[in-house]
Design an enzyme around this catalytic site. Structure first.
Site, PDB file in Angstrom:
ATOM      1  N   ARG A  46      -7.849   8.571  15.799  1.00  0.00           N
ATOM      2  CA  ARG A  46      -8.496   9.563  14.938  1.00  0.00           C
ATOM      3  C   ARG A  46      -8.515   9.234  13.433  1.00  0.00           C
ATOM      4  NH1 ARG A  46      -5.124  15.243  15.540  1.00  0.00           N
ATOM      5  NH2 ARG A  46      -3.036  14.455  15.264  1.00  0.00           N
TER       6      ARG A  46
ATOM      7  N   GLY B  37       0.832  -1.200   0.000  1.00  0.00           N
ATOM      8  CA  GLY B  37       0.000   0.000   0.000  1.00  0.00           C
ATOM      9  C   GLY B  37       0.863   1.245   0.000  1.00  0.00           C
TER      10      GLY B  37
ATOM     11  N   VAL C  28       4.223   0.941   2.139  1.00  0.00           N
ATOM     12  CA  VAL C  28       4.267  -0.255   2.977  1.00  0.00           C
ATOM     13  C   VAL C  28       4.583  -1.450   2.092  1.00  0.00           C
ATOM     14  CG1 VAL C  28       3.037  -1.712   4.614  1.00  0.00           C
ATOM     15  CG2 VAL C  28       2.579   0.753   4.561  1.00  0.00           C
TER      16      VAL C  28
ATOM     17  N   ASP D 299      -2.345   1.461  11.438  1.00  0.00           N
ATOM     18  CA  ASP D 299      -2.090   2.839  11.020  1.00  0.00           C
ATOM     19  C   ASP D 299      -2.386   3.879  12.100  1.00  0.00           C
ATOM     20  OD1 ASP D 299      -1.429   5.052   9.613  1.00  0.00           O
ATOM     21  OD2 ASP D 299      -2.772   4.684   7.924  1.00  0.00           O
TER      22      ASP D 299
END
Length: 416
Positions: free
Chosen positions: A221, A105, A112, A240
């Site tokens: 978040r 990704g 990644v 993440d």
């Protein structure tokens, strides 16, 4: 006269200076959303540079995965030779002691890879996240290093496990975590045809990871299906923490400066009102995103952005047509359906102070909904057929009534 784009001496159409693009983009993100265009127009920079930064801001606000923004950044900052892409099956350059064998990704800050350490074919596969050269700046690097320290302190069964970190030969930081082989949450639910209890159990796993992070002073978040992977055996991992906010800075002494670092990446479909308006970020922001995630899990829908500033919030609990009947809420009894609806509405209140005080409240209500009824059934009682006049007495009450009738009959016989 020097070219204000930073491309002096280059042919027309050359890309603007990467550093200037990054600086202006970061500065614009620090402005309220409604004032960003005026900020750019008053910045005094070249029209080309201003238009390129504006295109980044538009891509930044677009719905969808982070690779949309990555593509926009690549388009603006591409340099000769940047289009070199390893063919399928080719290896990327070594990242420290790790061999990167496949790109998994790409986001606005990092790529990644799937890889393993050294030439040991028996070494376990890992995920290697490395800072993109074209995204490298003091602020972005600080954000990346903050994620590394955050993950190193979070040890939870439902959070991707930190393994290692370091610098590439080019000086770019990288982060190594366990490789989670699975589907993102929404695809897993669809592919497996998970029923409602199974969906709520997965929601509990997400809540457990988020609650753990909150206890250690970290707000994720960016909670959304893309950042939640589920393995084939139903084990969930939260991924993440790249834009996570640190609430308790004393627990992370090596991190300096604000953890936002000018990187305000968000996904509109799962952004809280305070994220959209630039307000303070607290654990309540994660609770709002958990409310959106739960609604997606049980109905297949999300609340449109333009409806999130209106209260009372009109939430459509009708499952999407694509959901299997067993996955929806049709079989919930009225009590559990009311509890589920109330939990979602409570989590999606506009003002953070009006939401549940902690993720623990979401966990408690979800556990109550999952708890078996006296009859051990999830389904509500079916409609009565004509002539079906079943007694509403429970087993114990029925025994007492029969016993009382027996006593009365015995007394009558004695009197007779």
């Amino acid at each position: 006269m020097p070219d204000p784009s930073g491309a002096e001496g280059c042919p027309p159409g050359s890309p603007p200076d990467l550093v200037r693009v990054q600086e202006l983009f970061d500065a614009a993100l620090d402005e309220p959303v409604c004032e960003r265009q005026a900020f750019l127009e008053g910045s005094g920079v070249d029209v080309q540079l201003r238009d390129e930064v504006w295109s980044l801001l538009v891509a930044h606000a677009a719905e969808g995965p982070l690779d949309q923004m990555a593509a926009a950044i690549a388009r603006v900052t591409r340099r000769p030779g940047d289009d070199r892409q390893a063919a399928e099956g080719d290896e990327a350059p070594p990242i420290g002691p790790y061999r990167a064998l496949e790109t998994l990704g790409e986001g606005g800050m990092a790529r990644v890879y799937r890889g393993r350490r050294g030439d040991d074919e028996g070494a376990p596969w890992v995920a290697v996240k490395v800072l993109r050269p074209d995204a490298d700046s003091v602020r972005v690097r600080r954000r990346f290093m903050a994620e590394r320290q955050i993950l190193a302190r979070l040890e939870h069964d439902n959070i991707a496990r930190y393994l290692d970190d370091g610098l590439t030969p080019e000086g770019l930081p990288y982060l190594v975590t366990e490789l989670v082989v699975g589907d993102r949450l929404d695809r897993y639910l669809e592919r497996k045809g998970v029923d409602l209890p199974g969906r709520l159990d997965l929601f509990l796993q997400v809540c457990g990871a988020v609650e753990y992070a909150h206890r250690r002073g970290v707000v994720h978040r960016d909670l959304k299906p893309d950042n939640v992977l589920v393995t084939d055996d139903g084990q969930l991992r939260l991924l993440d923490f790249g834009i996570a906010k640190i609430l308790d800075r004393s627990a992370f002494p090596g991190i300096g400066g604000p953890t936002t670092s000018g990187v305000h990446v968000l996904t509109l479909s799962y952004a809280s009102p305070e994220q959209l308006s630039g307000g303070p970020i607290t654990p309540a922001s994660d609770i709002y995103q958990l409310g959106l995630l739960l609604l997606k899990i049980v109905t297949g829908k999300v609340v449109p952005v333009h409806q999130r500033s209106v209260e009372p919030l009109d939430i459509d609990f009708t499952p999407a047509e694509s959901m299997l009947p067993s996955a929806g809420i049709a079989d919930l009894d009225s009590h559990r359906l009311s509890a589920l609806r109330s939990m979602v509405v409570h989590a999606l209140r506009i003002h953070p102070d009006d939401r549940p005080a902690s993720v623990g409240e979401l966990i408690r209500v979800t556990q109550d909904i999952l708890s078996p009824s006296e009859a051990g059934s999830w389904s509500a009682p079916g409609p009565r057929r004509p002539g079906d006049h079943r007694s509403g007495l429970g087993p114990l009450a029925l025994v007492l009534v029969l016993g009382l009738v027996g006593l009365v009959l015995a007394a009558l016989l004695l009197m007779g």
